[in-house]
Every structure is written in C-alpha cells, then in structure tokens.
Write a protein that holds these residues in place. Sequence first.
Motif, PDB file in Angstrom:
ATOM      1  N   PRO A   3      -4.777  11.859  34.797  1.00 45.03           N
ATOM      2  CA  PRO A   3      -4.284  10.684  35.537  1.00 45.03           C
ATOM      3  C   PRO A   3      -3.147   9.962  34.824  1.00 45.03           C
ATOM      4  CG  PRO A   3      -6.684  10.739  35.564  1.00 45.03           C
ATOM      5  CD  PRO A   3      -6.242  11.831  34.641  1.00 45.03           C
ATOM      6  N   SER A   4      -3.227   9.855  33.490  1.00 44.63           N
ATOM      7  CA  SER A   4      -2.178   9.150  32.755  1.00 44.63           C
ATOM      8  C   SER A   4      -0.831   9.842  32.928  1.00 44.63           C
ATOM      9  CB  SER A   4      -2.533   9.058  31.269  1.00 44.63           C
ATOM     10  OG  SER A   4      -2.698  10.355  30.713  1.00 44.63           O
ATOM     11  N   ALA A   5      -0.830  11.189  32.936  1.00 47.30           N
ATOM     12  CA  ALA A   5       0.423  11.923  33.106  1.00 47.30           C
ATOM     13  C   ALA A   5       1.005  11.693  34.496  1.00 47.30           C
ATOM     14  CB  ALA A   5       0.189  13.416  32.868  1.00 47.30           C
ATOM     15  N   VAL A   6       0.135  11.614  35.514  1.00 47.24           N
ATOM     16  CA  VAL A   6       0.612  11.376  36.876  1.00 47.24           C
ATOM     17  C   VAL A   6       1.187   9.965  36.996  1.00 47.24           C
ATOM     18  CG1 VAL A   6      -0.051  11.266  39.308  1.00 47.24           C
ATOM     19  CG2 VAL A   6      -1.060  13.005  37.822  1.00 47.24           C
ATOM     20  N   VAL A   7       0.523   8.991  36.395  1.00 48.57           N
ATOM     21  CA  VAL A   7       1.017   7.611  36.442  1.00 48.57           C
ATOM     22  C   VAL A   7       2.385   7.518  35.763  1.00 48.57           C
ATOM     23  CG1 VAL A   7       0.626   5.242  35.659  1.00 48.57           C
ATOM     24  CG2 VAL A   7      -1.277   6.576  36.581  1.00 48.57           C
TER      25      VAL A   7
END
Length: 492
Positions: free
Chosen positions: A312-316
Amino acid sequence: MLPVLLVSVDNTVLAFALPEISAALQPTATQQLWIVDIYPLVLAGLLVPMGSLGDRIGRRRLLLVGATGFAAISAAAACAPSAEWLVAARGALGIFGAMLMPSTMSLLRNIFLDAGQRRLAIAIWASCFAAGAALGPVVGGFLLEHAWWGAAFLLAVPVLIPLLVLAPIFVPESKDPSPGRIDVVSIALSMLAMAPIVFAVKEFAHDGFGPVVAVAAAIGVAATVTFVRRQLGRPDPMLDVRLFTVPTFSGAVAVNLLSVMSLVGFLFFVSQHLQLVIGQSPMQAGLSLVPGLAVMVVAGMSVVAVVRWVQPSAVVVAGLLASASGYALVFLFASPTAVTPIIVAFAVLGAGIGAAETLSNDLIVSSVPATKAGAASAVSETAYEIGAVLGTAVLGSILTASYRTHLELPAGLDAGRTEAARQTLGGAHAVAETLPTGSADALLAAAGEAFDSGVTITSLVGVVLMVVSAVVAWRTLSEHRNDGPHGEAEMV
C-alpha cells in the motif's frame, strides 16, 4: 453513501449560488464572508467531539440525527428572508454536518471486517466525494438557470429522506461497548482548538497578517496544547492522542491533509481559468472537470485489487507523484486558450489523488481498534477540512499575490476601477463591463496574462506539496504490509 454525496455536492453548489444570494439578500461584505465561512468553522470544531459521540451512543443513531437536522435546516436556509437568517442556518448545518461524515466511515469500519471488503467500501465512499464534486457544478448550473438560489439548499431534502427511511432497515448499529464519560471540557477545548485556527488561516488569506489573525491563532494553539494535555491525563480520553505516535496513522492523516490541500488549490484556480480566461459558462466548466473526476473514481476503485500484490505504501507514493506530475503538466503545457491540457492535467492529478486517498483513509481506520473508529474517522475528516481551507488560503493567496504583482493595467482607469481590477480576476471582468470595447479587451488580456503567471507559480507549489507528501508517505507508511491470511492488516 447518500450523506457523503450530499456534502460533496453541497460544497460546490454554494459557490455558484453566491451571486444570486448576494442580489436577493443584500448581505454586507462581512455577512457574505460569514455565509461562506461559518459552516466549515463549526464543522471543523465539532468533527472530533461528534466522532467520539458516535462511538458512545451509536454511529447509526448519530447519522440519523444528523440527517434529520441537516434536512430540516437546509429547508429553513432555502427560505431565509435575510442574511442573518442564512448565516445562522449555515452554522446549524455545520453542527449536523459534523454528525454525518465521521459516522459514515466508522460504520464502514465496523460493518466490513474483512480487509479487502473494507478497502472496497472505502474506495466507493471516496468515489462519492469525487462524484459529488463532479455533479455540483452541473447541478448548480442547472438549478440556477431554472430556479431561485434556495434550490441549492433544498437538494438535501430528497437525498436525505431515503437515508432516513432505509438506514434503519439496512445499516446495523455499532458503538463502543465501554465508552468513557462525556467530557464537556474536552468538547469545548476541541472547538477552541480547531475553529480559531481555521478562522485565522482564512483571515490571513483574505487580509494578511494582523491582530485578529494573531489572536485567533494564539487561542487555537493554546487550546490545542491544553486539549492534548487533558487527553493524555485522562483514563478515558475523548480522543486518544497517542494514536499520532503510530506512524501509519499520523502519516496517513498527513497524506490526507496535503492531498486535499493540493486538490482544492487546483480546483480553485482551474475553475476561474475555465470561466474567466477561456470564457466557459459555469456548467461548461463543471463538465470540463468531469473526465478528471471520473478518472479519480476509477483509480480509487482500481487500487483495491492492486494492493493484493503491491505494498500500500508504494501505491500511495506512486499516486502522490502522479499528482505532482499533473501540476507539472499545468506548468509546462497549459495555454490561456486551451482546454485540453487542463483536462489532461486534472485527469493525471485525479488519478493520483484517487489512489492515494482511498488507501490513506483505509489505513487511518484500520490502524485503530474498531471500537474507536468514530474518533479516528473524525480525525480523517478534520484533516480533509483543514486541507480544504489551506488549499484555498495558501495556494489562493499565492495566486492572488502573483496576479496583483504582474497585472499591467491599461491607461485611463480611475482609482476605484484600478483597485477593483487589482483585487481579483473576477473584479477585472466586472470593471471591463463598464469600459469601451477597446479598453475592456486590453484589460481582460492583461488580467488573463497576470492570472496565468500566478497559475504557473501555484503549479510549482503544488508539485512541491505532492513531492513532500510522497516523502511523508514513504517514511511513515512503509511499515504497513498487505493483508494477512485472516484479512486484517499486518505490521512489521
């Protein structure tokens, strides 16, 4: 989803109704300012207390109370006989509006226990904001062409009546099984913390720094410090401020604030560019923004599947960098007469914010116990509200200052017209209507060039904001892993 859609539409519709409200009620400049500002001031001050109240008495119950009050006050606002009446009604709408938004997200947190289902539900929730923003200018333009200004407020009634009928049937109740005592002092401190700070930012954007701004900011800061100390010293705090020591929670809140600040700032100057520089009608300008808002919805829904394989952090972070690219496109390619570059830039920015906002909201509510979902949701909504205020205040102030600096007025204007034209782009257009054709064309051309010089600077600031937000997300959200075998998020 009905109250989410309503609040989003309502925010945009009012801006289009202001000219007719001014003509009908003849408010003073101060009263007109309060018609706009009283709602977000009350809303910002009450979001956290109302979120905590929903945890205590039941989120569905608070949602229904808020919907009933919001519909009734909206009808009263539509029939306002005076500016004072409308200011009071808008303040009351802030009270009931604060009951609606935290209740919706906290209900989702407690209804959808499976992480994948919850993330999809929050994506739909966020999409309703985008859909409402898209519908607002179109619906507002249609209403104001065929009805009086009060119709903008009456929109709430047909939206909320189905909610009042269907929610008791379909929405299960949820609340904290072991709530603390009602803390009146904390409620008062919360309002004293948020409302003066929001007011100070708005005043600073409008009139610059002065005694009023300094006093309001000092009151807000002092109340915030006192509020935090009180929460830390109580066994049953209204808001567990220790949540902000959790990197995922505090990072996601910061992403929300900066993203909304960037989005609202973009809409602030693009809506003026489309109408006052390119010459579109309010409805045409609203339709020009629909493709970008549609992309925002699609991106928000799509990330639900993407995070099954990607952190999720990479997508954000990727979403926020995409939003920075949208601002960069405005800086590089937008021209005073071209609509397509604006549409493309907004679509790129919308895709990034749609992806980032869905996941940041999910991380906020999933990083706290389900029993405290109301308070956590209220913090998320408060970040939205402050971000919206800062987007208009900070980016709007930069744009206005640059416009005034670069505006080269044609010769022959008297002092009154010169001052009006220098205030805003809208003021320049009003002055142009009183001038001969040649002078009017020269003034409009100069005002358009000055405005676009401000857009260039504001776009660079937007790029910086989104890059900073991406760095914050990378540093704080990287500890969050994808869902584990039992559906709940795992931490490392």
